[in-house]
Design a protein around this motif. Structure first.
Motif, PDB file in Angstrom:
ATOM      1  N   THR A  89       0.863  -1.185   0.000  1.00  0.00           N
ATOM      2  CA  THR A  89       0.000   0.000   0.000  1.00  0.00           C
ATOM      3  C   THR A  89       0.894   1.228   0.000  1.00  0.00           C
ATOM      4  O   THR A  89       1.555   1.531   0.993  1.00  0.00           O
ATOM      5  N   ILE A  90       0.929   1.941  -1.128  1.00  0.00           N
ATOM      6  CA  ILE A  90       1.854   3.059  -1.295  1.00  0.00           C
ATOM      7  C   ILE A  90       1.078   4.329  -1.634  1.00  0.00           C
ATOM      8  O   ILE A  90       0.386   4.399  -2.655  1.00  0.00           O
ATOM      9  N   ILE A  91       1.200   5.326  -0.769  1.00  0.00           N
ATOM     10  CA  ILE A  91       0.619   6.641  -1.022  1.00  0.00           C
ATOM     11  C   ILE A  91       1.768   7.568  -1.377  1.00  0.00           C
ATOM     12  O   ILE A  91       2.707   7.732  -0.593  1.00  0.00           O
ATOM     13  N   MET A  92       1.711   8.178  -2.549  1.00  0.00           N
ATOM     14  CA  MET A  92       2.857   8.961  -2.999  1.00  0.00           C
ATOM     15  C   MET A  92       2.422  10.261  -3.670  1.00  0.00           C
ATOM     16  O   MET A  92       1.301  10.385  -4.158  1.00  0.00           O
ATOM     17  N   ASN A  93       3.327  11.202  -3.654  1.00  0.00           N
ATOM     18  CA  ASN A  93       3.184  12.400  -4.475  1.00  0.00           C
ATOM     19  C   ASN A  93       4.545  12.752  -5.046  1.00  0.00           C
ATOM     20  O   ASN A  93       5.570  12.200  -4.638  1.00  0.00           O
ATOM     21  N   ALA A  94       4.548  13.652  -6.017  1.00  0.00           N
ATOM     22  CA  ALA A  94       5.805  14.085  -6.651  1.00  0.00           C
ATOM     23  C   ALA A  94       5.717  15.582  -6.900  1.00  0.00           C
ATOM     24  O   ALA A  94       5.415  16.019  -8.010  1.00  0.00           O
ATOM     25  N   PRO A  95       5.951  16.381  -5.862  1.00  0.00           N
ATOM     26  CA  PRO A  95       5.857  17.839  -6.026  1.00  0.00           C
ATOM     27  C   PRO A  95       6.863  18.343  -7.061  1.00  0.00           C
ATOM     28  O   PRO A  95       7.935  17.761  -7.248  1.00  0.00           O
ATOM     29  N   TYR A 128      14.776  14.846  -6.097  1.00  0.00           N
ATOM     30  CA  TYR A 128      15.724  15.356  -5.110  1.00  0.00           C
ATOM     31  C   TYR A 128      17.087  15.698  -5.706  1.00  0.00           C
ATOM     32  O   TYR A 128      17.648  16.769  -5.449  1.00  0.00           O
ATOM     33  N   TYR A 129      17.637  14.799  -6.494  1.00  0.00           N
ATOM     34  CA  TYR A 129      19.001  14.996  -6.983  1.00  0.00           C
ATOM     35  C   TYR A 129      19.093  16.053  -8.091  1.00  0.00           C
ATOM     36  O   TYR A 129      20.188  16.371  -8.552  1.00  0.00           O
ATOM     37  N   HIS A 130      17.954  16.603  -8.516  1.00  0.00           N
ATOM     38  CA  HIS A 130      17.957  17.695  -9.487  1.00  0.00           C
ATOM     39  C   HIS A 130      17.210  18.908  -8.938  1.00  0.00           C
ATOM     40  O   HIS A 130      16.693  19.723  -9.705  1.00  0.00           O
ATOM     41  N   SER A 131      17.190  19.037  -7.623  1.00  0.00           N
ATOM     42  CA  SER A 131      16.404  20.111  -7.011  1.00  0.00           C
ATOM     43  C   SER A 131      17.256  21.249  -6.474  1.00  0.00           C
ATOM     44  O   SER A 131      16.751  22.128  -5.785  1.00  0.00           O
ATOM     45  N   GLY A 132      18.555  21.241  -6.764  1.00  0.00           N
ATOM     46  CA  GLY A 132      19.412  22.300  -6.263  1.00  0.00           C
ATOM     47  C   GLY A 132      19.941  21.984  -4.877  1.00  0.00           C
ATOM     48  O   GLY A 132      20.042  20.820  -4.486  1.00  0.00           O
ATOM     49  N   PRO A 133      20.261  23.006  -4.088  1.00  0.00           N
ATOM     50  CA  PRO A 133      20.932  22.784  -2.811  1.00  0.00           C
ATOM     51  C   PRO A 133      20.042  22.257  -1.695  1.00  0.00           C
ATOM     52  O   PRO A 133      20.538  21.854  -0.657  1.00  0.00           O
ATOM     53  N   ALA A 134      18.718  22.256  -1.883  1.00  0.00           N
ATOM     54  CA  ALA A 134      17.847  21.850  -0.771  1.00  0.00           C
ATOM     55  C   ALA A 134      17.147  20.527  -1.066  1.00  0.00           C
ATOM     56  O   ALA A 134      17.672  19.459  -0.796  1.00  0.00           O
ATOM     57  N   GLY A 135      15.977  20.564  -1.647  1.00  0.00           N
ATOM     58  CA  GLY A 135      15.258  19.324  -1.941  1.00  0.00           C
ATOM     59  C   GLY A 135      14.431  18.824  -0.773  1.00  0.00           C
ATOM     60  O   GLY A 135      14.365  17.623  -0.514  1.00  0.00           O
ATOM     61  N   ARG A 136      13.794  19.740  -0.072  1.00  0.00           N
ATOM     62  CA  ARG A 136      13.003  19.371   1.107  1.00  0.00           C
ATOM     63  C   ARG A 136      11.675  18.762   0.668  1.00  0.00           C
ATOM     64  O   ARG A 136      10.838  19.439   0.085  1.00  0.00           O
ATOM     65  N   ALA A 137      11.509  17.493   0.961  1.00  0.00           N
ATOM     66  CA  ALA A 137      10.361  16.739   0.467  1.00  0.00           C
ATOM     67  C   ALA A 137       9.801  15.884   1.599  1.00  0.00           C
ATOM     68  O   ALA A 137      10.322  14.819   1.905  1.00  0.00           O
ATOM     69  N   VAL A 138       8.743  16.355   2.223  1.00  0.00           N
ATOM     70  CA  VAL A 138       8.193  15.745   3.433  1.00  0.00           C
ATOM     71  C   VAL A 138       7.172  14.669   3.083  1.00  0.00           C
ATOM     72  O   VAL A 138       6.312  14.873   2.226  1.00  0.00           O
ATOM     73  N   SER A 156      11.836   9.210   1.358  1.00  0.00           N
ATOM     74  CA  SER A 156      12.179  10.503   0.784  1.00  0.00           C
ATOM     75  C   SER A 156      13.664  10.743   1.015  1.00  0.00           C
ATOM     76  O   SER A 156      14.423   9.780   1.229  1.00  0.00           O
ATOM     77  N   TYR A 157      14.056  11.994   1.019  1.00  0.00           N
ATOM     78  CA  TYR A 157      15.478  12.329   1.122  1.00  0.00           C
ATOM     79  C   TYR A 157      15.727  13.367   2.217  1.00  0.00           C
ATOM     80  O   TYR A 157      16.307  13.066   3.243  1.00  0.00           O
ATOM     81  N   GLN A 158      15.268  14.593   2.040  1.00  0.00           N
ATOM     82  CA  GLN A 158      15.448  15.624   3.053  1.00  0.00           C
ATOM     83  C   GLN A 158      14.103  15.920   3.718  1.00  0.00           C
ATOM     84  O   GLN A 158      13.073  16.051   3.048  1.00  0.00           O
ATOM     85  N   ASP A 159      14.118  16.011   5.068  1.00  0.00           N
ATOM     86  CA  ASP A 159      12.915  16.360   5.837  1.00  0.00           C
ATOM     87  C   ASP A 159      11.784  15.349   5.647  1.00  0.00           C
ATOM     88  O   ASP A 159      10.608  15.707   5.581  1.00  0.00           O
ATOM     89  N   THR A 160      12.125  14.076   5.597  1.00  0.00           N
ATOM     90  CA  THR A 160      11.131  13.027   5.358  1.00  0.00           C
ATOM     91  C   THR A 160       9.996  13.079   6.379  1.00  0.00           C
ATOM     92  O   THR A 160       8.812  13.039   6.023  1.00  0.00           O
ATOM     93  N   ALA A 204      24.088  12.228  -5.613  1.00  0.00           N
ATOM     94  CA  ALA A 204      23.782  11.133  -6.537  1.00  0.00           C
ATOM     95  C   ALA A 204      24.951  10.170  -6.697  1.00  0.00           C
ATOM     96  O   ALA A 204      24.754   8.972  -6.926  1.00  0.00           O
ATOM     97  N   ASP A 205      26.175  10.695  -6.562  1.00  0.00           N
ATOM     98  CA  ASP A 205      27.352   9.835  -6.718  1.00  0.00           C
ATOM     99  C   ASP A 205      27.790   9.194  -5.400  1.00  0.00           C
ATOM    100  O   ASP A 205      28.808   8.511  -5.350  1.00  0.00           O
ATOM    101  N   GLY A 206      27.045   9.437  -4.326  1.00  0.00           N
ATOM    102  CA  GLY A 206      27.365   8.828  -3.040  1.00  0.00           C
ATOM    103  C   GLY A 206      28.260   9.669  -2.156  1.00  0.00           C
ATOM    104  O   GLY A 206      28.537   9.291  -1.016  1.00  0.00           O
TER     105      GLY A 206
END
Length: 354
Positions: A89-95, A128-138, A156-160, A204-206
């Motif tokens: 069961t996956i609830i997702m969005n892609a702002p 996230y990896y193409h969002s610039g210096p932040a990428g806050r995605a809750v 997610s990545y930042q501010d999950t 992205a490169d680790g």
């Protein structure tokens, strides 16, 4: 959409559970994002009162793609979002990247009291990896109180995960949270019991360094408490935490590290965002073989602009004993509530999904 169409999408039931207890159930159409949104809307209306009885929103396996929609709000009280399975069961969005921001991107925004979430995944798929210096995605922004999570995965990545109420109390059990930097952040007292914390690649490169927790505790005593959790590291090295602002607090107790060599030597980030008044602790950190790898002492020299402070981060055994559920939540028993609601939710699922 008229009322008849809404009712055709959402079937409202009353199901008898054990004894004389009754509980309302809203059944979502499998894989139908609009059905889920209407179910949440109906639940908010039905349970607008804080004294409302428990209402279950039952979500079958499927991907519920909300597109670019953000801040889908749970505004009612005593609402349970129960999926069929955590992986299914996956609830997702892609702002859009242009909408990036900690207060703007949340997949779900909770404003209710006593929200219960079980057996589902929340995913924020912002690029996230193409969002610039932040990428806050809750995934979950919480302005409510006393939410309980059982078998919930957040991707997610930042501010999950963002607890966003100064005096809130929340509880996680047997759940999983993924991210890169400050991905468990906010205020209030939040207890993580037997959870899996997964750090993804910072870049992205680790390359780069991850930070798991960024608290900004202001009026509560404990902040974030991690009890018998496991940290799984992907590639980038990591810190346990860094201070956001005010009086940041967190404690890591009996933590297992799958890759202890990836933990930065200072263990906690010495360069906080806006604070050096950090109360950060750990006790009995181990590797996966159970060997205690906690140093006897770990002094961190916290620095922010012209402010400096040196603090010990290793707890004594007596101090560690203070971080119990009973002490953190003296007027709330989330462990017992979670056990009861887990059984009740499974009875509901058996009645409608099997």
């Amino acid at each position: 959409m008229n009322r008849i169409t809404l009712i055709s999408l959402i079937l409202l039931f009353s199901v008898s559970l054990s004894g004389d207890a009754k509980s309302n159930v809203i059944m979502v159409k499998a894989g139908d994002a609009q059905s889920l949104l209407h179910a949440i809307e109906e639940a908010n209306i039905q349970n607008a009162d804080t004294m409302s009885e428990r209402l279950f929103v039952l979500i079958p396996n499927g991907i519920y793609d909300l597109g670019e929609q953000t801040l889908t709000t749970i505004g009612g009280h005593n609402i349970a979002l129960v999926g069929e399975s955590m992986e299914g069961t996956i609830i997702m969005n892609a702002p859009s990247v242009e909408n990036e921001g900690i207060g703007k991107t949340a997949t779900l925004l909770n404003r209710g009291w006593n929200t219960y979430v079980q057996d589902l995944t929340l995913k924020n798929a912002l690029d996230y990896y193409h969002s610039g210096p932040a990428g806050r995605a809750v995934c979950w922004q919480d302005k409510g109180n006393r939410a309980i999570f059982k078998h919930v995965r957040m991707l997610s990545y930042q501010d999950t995960y963002y607890s966003h109420s100064e005096t809130c109390q929340h509880y996680f059990e047997d759940s999983e949270i993924h991210g890169t930097v400050d991905f468990i952040c906010g205020t209030g007292d939040v207890y993580f019991n037997r959870c899996l914390i997964v750090t993804e690649k910072r870049e992205a490169d680790g390359s780069g360094v991850n930070v798991i927790v960024a608290p900004r505790t202001s009026t509560t005593k404990w902040g974030y408490v991690f009890d018998h959790c496991t940290i799984r590291n992907d590639m980038s090295t990591f810190h346990f935490a860094r201070g956001w602002h005010t009086l940041p607090r967190c404690a890591w107790l009996y933590t297992r590290l799958e890759t202890p060599e990836k933990l930065e030597p200072t263990r906690f980030d010495p360069e906080g965002i806006r604070s050096v008044d950090n109360e950060f602790f750990e006790y009995h950190t181990t590797d996966m073989e159970g060997r205690d790898i906690t140093p006897k002492s770990n002094l961190v020299n916290y620095v922010y602009k012209d402010q400096k402070r040196t603090a010990e981060t290793v707890l004594s055994a007596d101090s560690a004993k203070q971080f119990t559920l009973k002490n953190v939540f003296p007027d709330w028993k989330p462990g017992k509530i979670a056990k009861r609601l887990f059984k009740e939710s499974n009875r509901v699922k058996k009645a409608y999904l099997l």
